[in-house]
Design an enzyme around this catalytic site. Sequence first.
Site, short mmCIF file in Angstrom:
data_model
loop_
_atom_site.label_atom_id
_atom_site.label_comp_id
_atom_site.label_asym_id
_atom_site.label_seq_id
_atom_site.Cartn_x
_atom_site.Cartn_y
_atom_site.Cartn_z
N GLY A 86 0.87 -1.15 -0.11
CA GLY A 86 -0.11 -0.18 -0.01
C GLY A 86 0.99 1.21 0.12
O GLY A 86 1.82 1.22 -0.59
N LEU A 87 0.36 2.32 0.63
CA LEU A 87 0.97 3.49 0.78
C LEU A 87 1.38 4.02 -0.56
O LEU A 87 2.44 4.51 -0.97
CB LEU A 87 2.36 3.41 1.52
CG LEU A 87 2.17 3.42 3.03
CD1 LEU A 87 3.41 3.24 3.75
CD2 LEU A 87 1.53 4.53 3.56
N CYS A 88 0.51 3.88 -1.62
CA CYS A 88 0.77 4.64 -2.85
C CYS A 88 -0.68 5.16 -3.34
O CYS A 88 -1.02 5.02 -4.64
CB CYS A 88 1.03 3.49 -4.05
SG CYS A 88 0.37 2.17 -3.78
N GLY A 89 -1.28 5.88 -2.50
CA GLY A 89 -2.30 6.59 -2.85
C GLY A 89 -3.52 5.89 -3.35
O GLY A 89 -3.76 4.68 -2.51
N PHE A 91 -3.97 4.17 -5.95
CA PHE A 91 -3.42 3.11 -7.08
C PHE A 91 -4.37 1.97 -6.76
O PHE A 91 -5.06 1.48 -7.75
CB PHE A 91 -1.96 2.88 -6.65
CG PHE A 91 -1.55 1.83 -7.72
CD1 PHE A 91 -0.92 2.40 -8.82
CD2 PHE A 91 -1.53 0.53 -7.45
CE1 PHE A 91 -0.36 1.49 -9.74
CE2 PHE A 91 -1.16 -0.30 -8.37
CZ PHE A 91 -0.44 0.20 -9.70
#
Lengths: 284, 141
Positions: A86-89, A91
């Site tokens: 995760g931690l990709c907006g 996406f």
Amino acid sequence: MATLLDLRRRIRSVKSTQQITRAMKMVAAARLRGAQERIFNARPYANQMQALLQSVTARTEFRAHPLLAERPVEKVLLVLVTADRGLCGAFNTNLTRAAQNYFSEQADKQVSVIAVGRKGRDYLHRRGTPPLSEHVGIFTRLQYKQAQAVAQQIVEAYSTQAVDAVDFLYNEFKSILTQRVRVERYLPIKPLEPAAGEALIDYLYEQPAAELLNSLLPRYVETQVYRALLESQAAELAAKMTAMDTATNNAAEMIDSLTLYMNRVRQAAITREIIEVVSGAAAT
Amino acid sequence: MADVIATEIRLDIVTPDHLVAHDSVSGVTLPGKTGYLGILPGHAPLLTELAPGKLTYMRDGLPHGVCVTWGFAEVLPDRVIVLVQTAERAEEIDVERAERAKQRAEDRLKRFADPQIDMERAHEALRRALARLETARHLQG
């Protein structure tokens, strides 16, 4: 009211978060460069492959080939390409939303799914429709071999008539700031018409054209899959980079406002102390 | 036809990961599926599948060797395009690793009664290892 000590602690913790997000942004940026390069490197192969396929299909009875044969679609296979982390907006959210739409569009058909990427797998499990198979953790070291594994699976499913169509759902890398969710039909392979005005060369064949087609088509699918995976990887890193950049900026803003507040609190405390001293002196 | 036959061919070797060669050469030998093919400038258009083997070409009077595994080659009068799964220049080949792979494949093939062994895979592994070794030797010899 928050005490000075609390505020200091708070600021320190935001600072360390900021450090982490900044580092993550740098890492994503560095890896993005590598991923972009790989897309670039894979392009000549894919282009040549396409040209080759065009010229072979133009002169063979290619409709007969199982991978090109269209049949009424009753069972579809969806390959959902998400990120592992995760931690990709937005996406992964964008992808799961698109998958949701896909499922409702194809409600009259039997849909099975292959999950590429941990997030997609988790989503499918939560939804109560476990994937047919999963390819997890391949994006840290993406290799052609992994695309091959996925391709082999879909080619087999299609040629044994277990499914009548194979769709890919993935994020395309448009630019560093934008990714676009795409749904593409990979099987049956759309016959490639040679570009207009392009003269066809009559080749000598070392082996019958049909045989050549036989080994060419699965490879073509592989390159397509590989491209989708590379695109998704680059898109993920770009999304992560942007998300982490925003997070770093937000942290800076937060530190600023917390510092301002802390100074006010400190000022108030000092003022209060002075008043206490002064009124104490006046009382005596 | 009054076409002037070129004395050089443009050779492109591409794999999914990168462009291995992009050269002007005076001749190429390809490891075709049905045997080695020598290609000189002005060759008739030809399309062939490749088997694991040694691809050699001459550039500036010097021989070069590239080990290729499964792929395709498209031959045009002035151009040769080689699409392969993997390609290694002779000087990049890890001879020790190839020797080990050959040994391993041979051991497997010896145990042909064992149903757990995928004979076809072992055969292919052996072919790849031999192709590598041959290409590496070509450079030295």
